[in-house]
Scaffold this motif. Structure first.
Motif, PDB file in Angstrom:
ATOM      1  N   GLU A  62       0.789  -1.203  -0.010  1.00 46.47           N
ATOM      2  CA  GLU A  62      -0.017  -0.042  -0.023  1.00 46.47           C
ATOM      3  C   GLU A  62       0.811   1.247  -0.027  1.00 46.47           C
ATOM      4  O   GLU A  62       0.603   2.321  -0.707  1.00 46.47           O
ATOM      5  N   GLU A  99       2.313   1.740  -3.633  1.00 51.86           N
ATOM      6  CA  GLU A  99       1.229   2.214  -4.466  1.00 51.86           C
ATOM      7  C   GLU A  99       0.770   3.799  -4.001  1.00 51.86           C
ATOM      8  O   GLU A  99       0.819   4.403  -5.103  1.00 51.86           O
ATOM      9  N   GLU A 127      -1.011  -4.159  -8.731  1.00 57.00           N
ATOM     10  CA  GLU A 127      -1.780  -5.367  -9.270  1.00 57.00           C
ATOM     11  C   GLU A 127      -2.110  -5.303 -10.841  1.00 57.00           C
ATOM     12  O   GLU A 127      -2.202  -6.299 -11.591  1.00 57.00           O
ATOM     13  N   LEU A 128      -2.266  -4.068 -11.225  1.00 60.39           N
ATOM     14  CA  LEU A 128      -2.492  -3.532 -12.631  1.00 60.39           C
ATOM     15  C   LEU A 128      -1.050  -4.208 -13.447  1.00 60.39           C
ATOM     16  O   LEU A 128      -1.535  -4.627 -14.568  1.00 60.39           O
ATOM     17  N   ASP A 135      -1.172   1.431  -9.285  1.00 56.57           N
ATOM     18  CA  ASP A 135      -1.741   0.040  -8.847  1.00 56.57           C
ATOM     19  C   ASP A 135      -0.755  -0.922  -9.165  1.00 56.57           C
ATOM     20  O   ASP A 135      -0.720  -1.345 -10.494  1.00 56.57           O
TER      21      ASP A 135
END
Length: 99
Positions: free
Chosen positions: A15, A18, A26-27, A24
């Motif tokens: 976090e 990010e 995870e993108l 992001d």
């Protein structure tokens, strides 16, 4: 010292990254499980974001591009409780009873 970005306090290292980089993760890394269509859509968006990043922030773009070559991020165990299925009243659970 607390690190707060737009009212959000990062709890995990992921976090914090990010919020600090504004991307992001995870993108670019992908979820642990995704279909081929979901992967293609995610990668299309990731490449568009990457193209914009190269113009505005080449250092972050280089980091994001390296994430495309990594394995999916593993989720931290959630503290939320999981739903438990209970038998419906009136229904008998399958059992191996000799007739």
């Amino acid at each position: 010292m607390k690190n707060i970005v737009a009212g959000h306090v990062p709890v995990t290292a992921t976090e914090f990254i990010e919020l600090a980089l504004g991307i992001d993760l995870e993108l670019f890394t992908g979820p642990a499980v995704e279909s081929a269509m979901e992967r293609a859509a995610r990668l299309d968006v990731a490449h568009e974001v990457l193209a914009e990043l190269w113009e505005s922030d080449p250092e972050t773009a280089a980091y994001a591009e390296s994430l495309l070559r990594t394995l999916p991020l593993k989720r931290q165990p959630s503290s939320r409780r999981r739903a438990v299925r209970r038998p419906v009243k009136g229904r008998v659970a399958f059992s191996a009873v000799a007739a």
